[in-house]
Scaffold this active site. Structure first.
Site, PDB file in Angstrom:
ATOM      1  N   CYS A 123       6.658   5.446  19.592  1.00 22.59           N
ATOM      2  CA  CYS A 123       8.000   5.813  19.321  1.00 22.59           C
ATOM      3  C   CYS A 123       8.006   7.348  18.974  1.00 22.59           C
ATOM      4  O   CYS A 123       8.079   7.467  17.815  1.00 22.59           O
ATOM      5  CB  CYS A 123       8.563   4.931  18.513  1.00 22.59           C
ATOM      6  SG  CYS A 123      10.366   5.288  18.192  1.00 22.59           S
ATOM      7  N   THR A 379      30.229 -10.265  12.143  1.00 23.05           N
ATOM      8  CA  THR A 379      30.934 -10.760  13.381  1.00 23.05           C
ATOM      9  C   THR A 379      32.446 -10.253  13.462  1.00 23.05           C
ATOM     10  O   THR A 379      32.854  -9.829  12.333  1.00 23.05           O
ATOM     11  CB  THR A 379      31.160 -12.450  13.338  1.00 23.05           C
ATOM     12  OG1 THR A 379      31.716 -12.845  14.602  1.00 23.05           O
ATOM     13  CG2 THR A 379      31.798 -12.932  12.206  1.00 23.05           C
TER      14      THR A 379
END
Length: 485
Positions: A123, A379
């Site tokens: 990475c 959510t």
């Protein structure tokens, strides 16, 4: 300079796919071709959609302003995470504590461990970021020449680094004992816990970077002369653009809007049916155990045979890696003695891991627990175009599927829901992002939940990242507990 498609096919260690060769030929003939999506924070998400979807309330603005004052910039990673400011706040708080606040490890050790962890997955985005942080400290800069220049004490972390990154179930109390045994290169348990949390954090963060297509920072190429990784058997467009062009709207992909709409409706219907079945009759413990074993074995087939050659790390990143060929292998492998299933009720984060990590590294347990809970409960009660939807079942399936691939089983969870809710293209994406994130392509990202917003897919990546981190920590902390007892 004119370069033929054939000569480009092996330039810079990349293979050029057939579609890209067609684009090159069009350019050679002077034909106009659309510009690939490469600018902005993400190579998967159009920049204007990130800007439009990021909340502009005072809380988010203050959060980003604080990050700017701390690091002198708001990097691409933070910009993409800012699609979910509530989670970003928790993430930044825990990362700041890990890297900058009082703790068992000196500051330059922390950034070097971050480099070692990110390098396991090649990475370069994270490696560059922490090379720069390390360099700015002005101490031990010769360590940046490669792992062999670092002190033996840090090099001794290599074994637990590679196991955590690729096969955490292999970690035993013997690995812990080897690190904390008496001697000049030994680690205290507090130092080791700090190091383990850093390793797990940056392994998981690499999954988010690749899963979200995070682009290099504009000045990234000047950081200690680092370069983007080279790859074998993967076209460069697959790693970022995948031949998807920014003029093509996300929802009208080549796979077709009608199909994606029906796909969404089918998922909604399956969720409704599962809720009704759960209310009518609960599966027995024996049946749920059987469904876990079935899902674990089926995960072997997900993504198998898709990658014939290993990803080759660039020389700039590989300098921080030993045993580079060591990688992920399925927990449940054919024809072998598999390690026993990790039963969550025997060693859970809530009942065991949290208290241990908090005792040895003060307050980090509270910060990690807040981060895990935030992403798990996050959510907006939406699914694509549908509103007032309870997505608890879907979030739990995503989280538990990651743990299933790592051999972790929850006795109170019906793994039959995983097969009902997660279609194959999503499972391929999950397994790739979680287990070998450096292989993630935009094609994988685009292939699942085609009617969903990009912010919802970023939420998926946050869930995968935290599920992976928690899985690594559970195995490492269990080994530390066994060593202590």
């Amino acid at each position: 300079m004119n370069v033929s498609a054939d000569s480009l096919s092996t330039t810079n260690s990349y293979l050029i796919c057939n579609n890209c060769q067609k684009v090159i030929r069009k350019k050679e003939k002077g034909m106009k071709v659309p510009r690939p999506l490469t600018s902005g924070p993400s190579s998967f998400i159009p920049e204007n959609e990130i800007v439009e979807a990021t909340p502009v309330d005072s809380h988010t603005i203050l959060l980003l302003a604080e990050e700017y004052s701390t690091s002198g910039r708001v990097d691409h990673l933070t910009q993409v995470m800012a699609l979910h400011p509530h989670y970003l706040e928790s993430f930044l708080r825990s990362q700041f504590y890990l890297l900058r606040m009082d703790g068992p490890l000196p500051l330059h050790y922390r950034h070097y461990i971050a480099i070692m962890a990110a390098a396991r997955h090649q990475c370069s985005f994270l490696v560059k970021m922490h090379v720069q942080e390390f360099y700015q400290m002005g101490v031990c800069v010769e360590w940046l020449n490669g792992l062999q220049y670092a002190p033996q004490r840090l090099r001794n972390l290599n074994e637990i680094n590679k196991l955590l990154a690729h096969r955490p179930w292999l970690i035993t109390k013997d690995h812990i004992q080897n690190l904390v045994k008496t001697g000049e290169n030994s680690w205290s348990l507090a130092e080791l816990v700090h190091a383990v949390v850093l390793l797990a954090h940056f392994h998981a963060l690499a999954s988010f970077v690749f899963g979200s297509g995070i682009n290099p920072e504009p000045d990234g190429e000047n950081t200690n002369n680092f370069q983007q990784m080279g790859v074998s058997n993967v076209c460069s467009c697959d790693l970022a653009n995948d031949n998807s062009l920014e003029e093509v709207p996300f929802s009208s992909s080549a796979l077709g809007t009608v199909d994606s709409v029906s796909e969404l409706e089918a998922l909604m219907e399956r969720m409704k049916r599962l809720l009704e079945e759960r209310e009518d009759e609960e599966a027995s413990q024996e049946e749920m155990a059987t469904r876990f074993e079935k899902e674990k074995k089926e995960s072997l087939l997900v993504g198998s045979g898709g990658f014939q050659d290993e990803v080759v790390p660039s020389s700039k990143v590989s300098r921080f890696v030993e045993d580079a060929t060591f990688g992920y292998q399925d927990f449940a492998r054919h024809g072998e003695d598999n390690p026993p299933t990790f039963r969550a009720q025997d060693y859970s984060w809530e009942d065991h891991g949290f208290s241990l990590v908090n005792r040895l590294y003060s307050d980090i347990g509270h910060l990690l627990d807040e981060k895990f809970r935030t992403v798990y409960n996050l959510t907006y009660y939406n699914m694509a175009s549908h509103e007032d939807v309870d997505t608890t079942m879907l979030r739990r399936a995503l989280f538990n599927y990651v743990h299933c691939m790592y051999g972790i089983r929850y006795d109170d969870y019906d793994y039959g829901e995983v097969n009902q809710l997660l279609e194959r293209s999503l499972k391929v994406y999950i397994k790739t992002v979680t287990c070998y994130p450096e292989r993630t392509t935009r094609r994988m990202y685009d292939s699942y939940w085609r009617q969903f917003r990009h912010s919802e897919k970023v939420h998926v990546n946050l869930l995968l990242m935290e599920a992976r981190m928690q899985a690594e920590l559970l195995y490492a902390l269990r080994a530390i507990t066994r060593y202590m007892t």
